[in-house]
Design an enzyme around this catalytic site. Structure first.
Site, PDB file in Angstrom:
ATOM      1  N   HIS A 164       0.833  -1.217   0.000  1.00 34.17           N
ATOM      2  CA  HIS A 164       0.000   0.000   0.000  1.00 34.17           C
ATOM      3  C   HIS A 164       0.867   1.267   0.000  1.00 34.17           C
ATOM      4  O   HIS A 164       0.430   2.314   0.452  1.00 34.17           O
ATOM      5  CB  HIS A 164      -0.952   0.042   1.201  1.00 34.17           C
ATOM      6  N   SER A 291      14.936  21.361 -16.863  1.00 34.32           N
ATOM      7  CA  SER A 291      13.737  22.157 -17.101  1.00 34.32           C
ATOM      8  C   SER A 291      14.162  23.486 -17.708  1.00 34.32           C
ATOM      9  O   SER A 291      15.240  23.999 -17.397  1.00 34.32           O
ATOM     10  CB  SER A 291      13.011  22.380 -15.777  1.00 34.32           C
ATOM     11  N   LYS A 297      16.331  21.308 -11.773  1.00 29.52           N
ATOM     12  CA  LYS A 297      15.641  20.051 -12.089  1.00 29.52           C
ATOM     13  C   LYS A 297      16.444  19.066 -12.916  1.00 29.52           C
ATOM     14  O   LYS A 297      17.197  19.438 -13.802  1.00 29.52           O
ATOM     15  CB  LYS A 297      14.369  20.384 -12.880  1.00 29.52           C
ATOM     16  N   GLU A 304       9.709   7.912 -17.470  1.00 19.41           N
ATOM     17  CA  GLU A 304       8.353   8.457 -17.654  1.00 19.41           C
ATOM     18  C   GLU A 304       7.812   8.122 -19.038  1.00 19.41           C
ATOM     19  O   GLU A 304       6.651   7.740 -19.196  1.00 19.41           O
ATOM     20  CB  GLU A 304       8.368   9.973 -17.466  1.00 19.41           C
TER      21      GLU A 304
END
Ligand code: ARG
Length: 488
Positions: A164, A291, A297, A304
């Site tokens: 979980h 970025s 970043k 992804e």
């Protein structure tokens, strides 16, 4: 048919047609701009068919020789990029056949004896897919090897195992990676299984009903390597099914979808582990991007994208299976729509597997002979996280069971201890012995070994458990298994 060749599509169908196709309809029905990718399979299938026709004396030896000569020239032209692919000739089959006839005359026209594009295309797709499955199988082994290599270096590294997404119990990082090795091993098994059903010969079914020529289908199957483990030819046994079956493409897409689902789950973990809140790993900069606005970043674009591309591969599976659901026997033009999803699935899968093997395991440095640039593991951050969520609470319960409590009672006792530790903002192992004994007088000094992360890990010493002894055994098993897989 006009002159020596199929000049245009309207001529290909001969005298029956009274009006030409509009450009729009030509574009709509043509497949050459994507199915030309099948050219090698198409030529291989034609050569096997021609050889069989000659053996059966359906065409002459001279015709056979002319067909071989023409196909050799066509192969050269396609490889060099000089072959003139024509939309007017609809698909890869008619393009190659027309060129053959242009090159060798009547022998080219005889190639299609006892054959239809229906059994031809089904054969081509199977031959093409078979060689792609072989490449994919190697890539699956290489990805597993990369994971096993990283695992071998991290057997003693502990991170929290989650259920979980809540801290559950400590596990070895190697054990965690080996869970993915199991998934990719099953994927490889599935690919091998799909390959058996891909590797069957439709040719000889002709348009749908078989043919009146005395073909030797088993000879063609053997020539094309469509044989079983015993070397016996594998031939589709019903002509209607042979030309219309695309189960093999759907099965492959299902197997590919599962590979991507596994990749996607791994991606999700890599993304989480890379985030500042976990900080468990770093992936090499070349798999990330910055970025344009936030200078700090480093985004995990590759995982992804892999997660995103999983949607596309699963989409192709749904597309293919839907393509089949309403089709009456036998061949229907709907089937032309099987190619683009299949091609894209193969391309996406191969690229993804290659990238992941390198991203996880790194690249071989030719000078040192060592792999470099795989994931960087941060053992301290992992261990710190494992200390946070009372990951050894089950171990305390098991300890009490060994002292004579029933498991449910032990569970309740530990729940009280955890509650106290939470109130004080400390770990169970930081509660003094006297405090612990208030929950159960049987607790003794040896409890602290039990409450340690390493003690917890070592205790899970059953087959398939996370104890380092077990994990090392699994690594040995995988190394041996994967070495033989590659040497096959
Ligand atoms: N391009 C077609 C396909 O991909 C080849 C078979 C065409 N057969 C036919 N009868 N029109 O399925």
């Amino acid at each position: 048919m006009s002159k020596n060749q199929l000049d245009t599509k309207s001529q290909a169908w001969s005298a029956l047609f009274t009006e030409p196709m509009s450009d729009l309809v030509k574009r709509y029905t043509a497949s050459v701009f994507f199915d030309k990718r099948l050219w090698q399979a198409d030529i291989a299938g034609s050569l096997a068919h021609a050889q069989m026709l000659a053996t059966q004396a359906i065409i002459s030896k001279d015709d056979h020789a002319a067909i071989e000569r023409g196909m050799a020239q066509i192969t050269g032209e396609i490889e060099s990029g000089s072959f003139n692919w024509q939309l007017d000739l609809e698909d890869v089959h008619l393009n190659i056949e027309a060129r053959l006839t242009q090159l060798v005359g009547d022998a080219g026209k005889r190639l299609h004896t006892g054959r239809s594009r229906n059994d031809q295309v089904a054969t081509d797709v199977r031959l093409w897919l078979r060689s792609e499955i072989d490449l994919i199988s190697v890539l699956l082994v290489e990805l597993q090897q990369a994971l096993v290599e990283v695992a071998a270096k991290n057997v003693e590294v502990i991170l929290p195992g989650f259920t979980h997404l809540q801290v559950a119990q400590p596990v070895s990082f190697a054990h965690h990676l080996l869970a993915y090795v199991e998934m990719f091993a099953r994927d490889a098994e599935r690919m091998a299984d799909v390959r058996r059903r891909v590797n069957r010969l439709p040719l000889g079914a002709a348009a749908l009903a078989g043919t009146s020529y005395p073909l030797d289908r088993e000879l063609v199957a053997s020539l094309l390597g469509m044989v079983d483990a015993q070397g016996l030819p594998c031939v589709c046994q019903n002509s209607l099914d042979a030309v219309s079956d695309r189960d093999f493409a759907i099965e492959f897409s299902a197997a590919a979808s599962l590979v991507m689902v596994h990749i996607s789950r791994l991606s999700e973990e890599l993304i989480l582990w890379m985030s500042q809140n976990f900080g468990f790993i770093q992936i090499a900069d070349r798999f990330t991007t910055g970025s344009s606005i936030m200078p700090q970043k480093k985004n995990p674009d590759v995982p992804e994208l892999a997660r995103g591309k999983t949607g596309r591969v699963v989409g192709h599976l749904v597309g293919l299976i839907t393509l089949m659901k309403g089709q009456p026997l036998a061949y229907n033009k709907d089937n032309q729509e099987d190619k683009e999803p299949l091609f894209d699935t193969v391309d996406t899968l191969k690229d993804t597997l290659r990238i992941f093997a390198e991203m996880v395991g790194g690249q071989m440095n030719p000078v040192t002979g060592l792999k470099e640039g795989g994931i960087t593991v941060k053992p301290q951050a992992m261990e710190l996280a494992a200390r946070k969520g009372y990951a050894t609470a089950t171990d305390l319960a098991d300890y009490l069971v060994k002292k004579g409590l029933a498991f449910r009672d032990a569970h309740e006792v530990v729940a009280h201890a955890v509650k106290t530790a939470i109130t004080q903002g400390i770990d169970l192992s930081e509660l003094p012995l006297a405090e612990l004994q208030k929950f159960n007088p049987g607790i003794e000094n040896d409890v602290f070994e039990v409450l340690s992360l390493r003690g917890s890990l070592n205790a899970r010493n059953t087959l398939g458990g996370t104890a380092p002894v077990q994990v090392r055994r699994q690594i040995e098993r995988h190394v041996a298994r994967l070495n033989t897989a590659l040497s096959l």
